[in-house]
Scaffold this motif. Structure first.
Motif, PDB file in Angstrom:
ATOM      1  N   GLU A   1       0.841  -1.206   0.000  1.00  0.00           N
ATOM      2  CA  GLU A   1       0.000   0.000   0.000  1.00  0.00           C
ATOM      3  C   GLU A   1       0.872   1.249   0.000  1.00  0.00           C
ATOM      4  OE1 GLU A   1      -2.820  -0.064   3.186  1.00  0.00           O
ATOM      5  OE2 GLU A   1      -3.521  -2.070   2.651  1.00  0.00           O
ATOM      6  N   GLU A   2       0.232   2.343  -0.282  1.00  0.00           N
ATOM      7  CA  GLU A   2       0.872   3.655  -0.280  1.00  0.00           C
ATOM      8  C   GLU A   2       1.515   3.935   1.095  1.00  0.00           C
ATOM      9  OE1 GLU A   2       2.289   6.942  -1.471  1.00  0.00           O
ATOM     10  OE2 GLU A   2       1.036   5.826  -2.873  1.00  0.00           O
ATOM     11  N   VAL A   3       2.800   4.370   1.086  1.00  0.00           N
ATOM     12  CA  VAL A   3       3.464   4.592   2.375  1.00  0.00           C
ATOM     13  C   VAL A   3       3.809   6.065   2.620  1.00  0.00           C
ATOM     14  CG1 VAL A   3       4.444   2.289   2.549  1.00  0.00           C
ATOM     15  CG2 VAL A   3       5.721   4.074   1.363  1.00  0.00           C
ATOM     16  N   SER A   4       3.241   6.953   1.815  1.00  0.00           N
ATOM     17  CA  SER A   4       3.670   8.354   1.916  1.00  0.00           C
ATOM     18  C   SER A   4       2.896   9.144   2.967  1.00  0.00           C
ATOM     19  CB  SER A   4       3.540   9.035   0.561  1.00  0.00           C
ATOM     20  OG  SER A   4       2.205   8.967   0.129  1.00  0.00           O
ATOM     21  N   THR A   5       1.722   8.671   3.341  1.00  0.00           N
ATOM     22  CA  THR A   5       0.911   9.468   4.276  1.00  0.00           C
ATOM     23  C   THR A   5       0.625   8.699   5.548  1.00  0.00           C
ATOM     24  OG1 THR A   5      -1.068   8.634   3.225  1.00  0.00           O
ATOM     25  CG2 THR A   5      -0.253  10.758   2.467  1.00  0.00           C
ATOM     26  N   ILE A   6       1.634   8.524   6.353  1.00  0.00           N
ATOM     27  CA  ILE A   6       1.421   7.742   7.575  1.00  0.00           C
ATOM     28  C   ILE A   6       1.601   8.630   8.800  1.00  0.00           C
ATOM     29  CG2 ILE A   6       2.384   5.868   8.963  1.00  0.00           C
ATOM     30  CD1 ILE A   6       2.887   4.504   6.193  1.00  0.00           C
ATOM     31  N   THR A   7       0.636   8.535   9.689  1.00  0.00           N
ATOM     32  CA  THR A   7       0.676   9.357  10.901  1.00  0.00           C
ATOM     33  C   THR A   7       0.905   8.447  12.114  1.00  0.00           C
ATOM     34  OG1 THR A   7      -1.714   9.156  11.038  1.00  0.00           O
ATOM     35  CG2 THR A   7      -0.857  11.136   9.991  1.00  0.00           C
ATOM     36  N   PRO A   8       1.370   9.006  13.219  1.00  0.00           N
ATOM     37  CA  PRO A   8       1.624   8.177  14.400  1.00  0.00           C
ATOM     38  C   PRO A   8       0.401   7.349  14.787  1.00  0.00           C
ATOM     39  CG  PRO A   8       2.494  10.364  14.750  1.00  0.00           C
ATOM     40  CD  PRO A   8       1.760  10.407  13.441  1.00  0.00           C
ATOM     41  N   THR A   9       0.611   6.091  15.068  1.00  0.00           N
ATOM     42  CA  THR A   9      -0.488   5.188  15.386  1.00  0.00           C
ATOM     43  C   THR A   9      -0.878   5.337  16.857  1.00  0.00           C
ATOM     44  OG1 THR A   9       0.387   3.633  13.765  1.00  0.00           O
ATOM     45  CG2 THR A   9      -1.203   2.762  15.338  1.00  0.00           C
ATOM     46  N   GLN A  10      -2.140   5.640  17.078  1.00  0.00           N
ATOM     47  CA  GLN A  10      -2.634   5.793  18.457  1.00  0.00           C
ATOM     48  C   GLN A  10      -3.192   4.475  18.979  1.00  0.00           C
ATOM     49  OE1 GLN A  10      -2.246   8.709  19.907  1.00  0.00           O
ATOM     50  NE2 GLN A  10      -1.503   9.658  18.020  1.00  0.00           N
TER      51      GLN A  10
ATOM     52  N   TRP B   1      -0.176  -7.687  13.077  1.00  0.00           N
ATOM     53  CA  TRP B   1      -0.734  -6.694  14.007  1.00  0.00           C
ATOM     54  C   TRP B   1       0.331  -5.660  14.314  1.00  0.00           C
ATOM     55  CZ3 TRP B   1      -5.517  -7.497  16.999  1.00  0.00           C
ATOM     56  CH2 TRP B   1      -6.257  -8.603  16.537  1.00  0.00           C
ATOM     57  N   ASP B   2       0.048  -4.425  13.971  1.00  0.00           N
ATOM     58  CA  ASP B   2       0.980  -3.326  14.209  1.00  0.00           C
ATOM     59  C   ASP B   2       0.390  -2.459  15.318  1.00  0.00           C
ATOM     60  OD1 ASP B   2       2.245  -0.763  13.985  1.00  0.00           O
ATOM     61  OD2 ASP B   2       0.863  -0.251  12.370  1.00  0.00           O
ATOM     62  N   ILE B   3       1.056  -2.418  16.445  1.00  0.00           N
ATOM     63  CA  ILE B   3       0.514  -1.696  17.596  1.00  0.00           C
ATOM     64  C   ILE B   3       1.362  -0.455  17.874  1.00  0.00           C
ATOM     65  CG2 ILE B   3      -0.050  -1.877  20.065  1.00  0.00           C
ATOM     66  CD1 ILE B   3       0.087  -5.110  18.783  1.00  0.00           C
ATOM     67  N   GLY B   4       0.709   0.641  18.132  1.00  0.00           N
ATOM     68  CA  GLY B   4       1.395   1.915  18.347  1.00  0.00           C
ATOM     69  C   GLY B   4       2.543   1.800  19.340  1.00  0.00           C
ATOM     70  N   GLY B   5       3.609   2.592  19.127  1.00  0.00           N
ATOM     71  CA  GLY B   5       4.811   2.433  19.937  1.00  0.00           C
ATOM     72  C   GLY B   5       5.093   3.556  20.919  1.00  0.00           C
ATOM     73  N   GLN B   6       4.151   4.519  21.015  1.00  0.00           N
ATOM     74  CA  GLN B   6       4.398   5.603  21.954  1.00  0.00           C
ATOM     75  C   GLN B   6       4.431   5.073  23.374  1.00  0.00           C
ATOM     76  OE1 GLN B   6       1.506   8.728  21.070  1.00  0.00           O
ATOM     77  NE2 GLN B   6       1.869   8.236  18.922  1.00  0.00           N
ATOM     78  N   ARG B   7       5.219   5.762  24.180  1.00  0.00           N
ATOM     79  CA  ARG B   7       5.451   5.281  25.540  1.00  0.00           C
ATOM     80  C   ARG B   7       4.138   4.974  26.267  1.00  0.00           C
ATOM     81  NH1 ARG B   7       9.840   5.215  28.951  1.00  0.00           N
ATOM     82  NH2 ARG B   7      11.272   6.360  27.640  1.00  0.00           N
TER      83      ARG B   7
END
Lengths: 357, 189
Positions: B47-56, B73-79
């Motif tokens: 898929e298109e990878v140019s418009t990706i925002t931080p995953t919440q 499964w891709d899970i957000g990585g913020q602390r």
């Protein structure tokens, strides 16, 4: 002996399929979905809260299934054997199994919940419309802060509402002429089929609501009509004509308001873009909040009514029916047919909205 | 989470209308924020990878690879989200850990997170693929250096592999996927 085993398998599969079709399964499942679907939106990214709800759902499905198997005395071995056999596939449909499969497939679960949420929203909005005639300001204004999807949804909704109103007005007109005829005859009161009484009450309510709406919407619509530039077009002179002619002008006015609010919306967006602040202004926030609160209230109401109606499964007796719908205006067959039609139309549109996703 | 009931559900799952007993695998994609997890996921799914925002929250995609269906499964990585990771580790077949190779300042942090993860019971013996991502940046550290920093060679109880890649350009991603399917095939034997 092989045949006997097959019979056994068949019995197990049919028993469970029957259970999945029945209320002991579908009511708690539906209730769960209605209570929890609110946070589910159509975004590609899932919220962390979905996982918690999903786990609750898994627990519910497990509990329901396990309890049932215990109740009818099917042990796990038998169950495994039965559902591993090709018979199981032949005797069950994906539709029945969906709610079970959703417990093992998060994405299916999410899809189901998103659908349910949209359904609930559409229902809530329809009820608002039926009760108040028009959508409250907080639902129609501020379209600039809507996401594209929401705008699309609102557009479709408005279309549905407009169509149903048009139809209603046409029917209304026909009814009036018919009533005039009917007065000549003996007052032939059409009774509803018993068992359908709940529906009849609902139907009545909604038509009354629609009648109100006719009164309340006319003025503001005409007002807005006058205020638009399109007035210069030679459309209006007929406005004070017969009922029949009023109807197209009415819808025209609606379209105008739509255009107007869209224009306003883009104005706001321009303004916002100018400020370059991605934050919503205080009033916009308030409006959003207002809108949210309103919808929440309606949703709670809907939940309560739904629950209630499920609790008293037994249809109202004919006596009750008579009490609840005073004979001041009996439901004519015509009206019922019209309502049926409106319902079907809404159903169809709803399906289109949901399936498109 | 009684195992017995889980059995009930997995039996029913076989009735799903999917093609004949296609093998499905659960892969969890973790790493610090801004490591490139979602970009990698989208790259895997073409898929298109140019418009990706931080995953919440999290994302899930199915990827076909070597005749296997990989549910990633891709899970957000913020602390603030990391405490939720462990909720997603159950019945995982493989762990992908993504590292921003140019973010030297946080090598220690990412190492700690990985060490903590690998101690989790649900990941015992689960193969680990580390993607040393962002190799397209000039400041990126080479994979070997990162492996050493993470002390990967001390991992004895699981198969592991480190793969240099750029999720943005796609370079190295396929090599990582090849390793994954070889792992799965080996396990089947």
């Amino acid at each position: 002996m092989a045949a006997e085993e097959e019979d056994d398998v068949e019995w197990v599969v049919d028993t469970i399929a029957g259970f999945l079709r029945g209320p002991a399964w579908s009511i708690p499942i539906l209730e769960f979905m209605e209570h929890n679907c609110e946070v589910f939106d159509d975004e590609e990214e899932s919220k962390l809260s979905y996982t918690e709800i999903y786990q609750e759902y898994q627990a519910l499905v497990e509990r329901l299934l396990e309890d049932y198997l215990k109740e009818v005395g099917i042990n796990e071995e038998k169950f495994q054997e039965a559902f591993s056999s090709p018979l199981a596939k032949a005797h069950t449909s994906q539709a029945i199994l969906q709610t079970v499969l959703a417990a093992e497939d998060f994405r299916l679960f999410k899809k189901m919940m998103v659908q349910k949420n949209i359904e609930m929203q559409l229902q809530a909005i329809r009820i608002i419309k039926e009760r108040n005639g028009i959508l409250p300001e907080c639902l129609t204004e501020g379209s600039d802060v809507f996401s594209e999807i929401e705008q699309e949804e609102m557009k479709i909704l408005r279309e549905v509402l407009r169509k149903s109103k048009e139809e209603y007005e046409i029917e209304q007109e026909r009814k009036r002429t018919e009533e005039a005829h009917a007065k000549l005859k003996a007052p032939d009161v059409t009774h509803n089929i018993p068992g359908d009484s709940r529906e009849a009450v609902k139907v009545k309510e909604s038509t009354e609501g629609a009648e109100d709406s006719e009164e309340t919407t006319k003025c503001p619509l005409e007002g807005s009509h006058k205020s638009t530039k399109e007035d210069s077009k030679p459309v209006c002179p007929v406005q004070r004509g017969t009922e029949n002619l009023l109807q197209p002008s009415c819808t025209k006015g609606k379209e105008d308001t739509k255009k107007r609010s869209a224009g306003k919306g883009s104005e706001n967006t321009v303004q916002k873009a100018g400020e370059k602040g991605s934050d919503l202004s205080e009033t916009e926030k308030q409006q959003l909040k207002q809108r949210e609160d309103y919808l929440k209230k309606k949703r709670d109401l809907l939940l309560a009514t739904k629950k209630e109606s499920r609790n008293n499964v037994t249809p109202l007796s004919t006596d009750q029916k008579e009490e609840e719908s005073p004979p001041k205006e009996e439901m004519s067959e015509e009206k019922q047919r019209l309502l049926q039609k409106r319902k079907m139309l809404a159903e169809k549109l709803k399906e289109e909205v949901i399936n498109k996703r | 989470m009684g195992d017995v009931q889980k059995g009930l559900l997995s039996v029913i799952q076989k009735l799903k209308g999917s093609p004949e007993q296609e093998q499905e695998l659960r892969i969890v994609l973790l790493g610090l924020d801004n490591a490139g997890k979602t970009t990698l996921l989208k790259r895997l799914a073409s898929e298109e990878v140019s418009t990706i925002t931080p995953t919440q929250g999290f994302n899930i995609k199915s990827v076909q690879s070597h005749g296997l269906k990989l549910n990633v499964w891709d899970i957000g990585g913020q602390r603030s989200i990391r405490p939720y990771w462990k909720k997603y580790l159950g019945s995982t077949d493989l762990l992908i850990y993504v590292i921003d190779s140019a973010d030297q300042k946080r090598f220690e942090e990412t190492g700690q997170e990985l060490a903590e993860l690998t101690e989790d019971e649900s990941l015992t013996g689960v193969p680990l693929l580390v993607f040393a991502n962002k190799q397209d940046l000039v400041t990126a550290a080479p994979a070997a250096e990162i492996a050493e920093g993470l002390s990967l060679h001390t991992y004895r109880d699981r198969e592991w592999q480190i793969q240099a890649c750029s999720a943005l350009s796609g370079e190295g991603v396929q090599d990582g996927m090849n390793w994954i399917s070889s792992q799965i095939m080996n396990r089947k034997k």
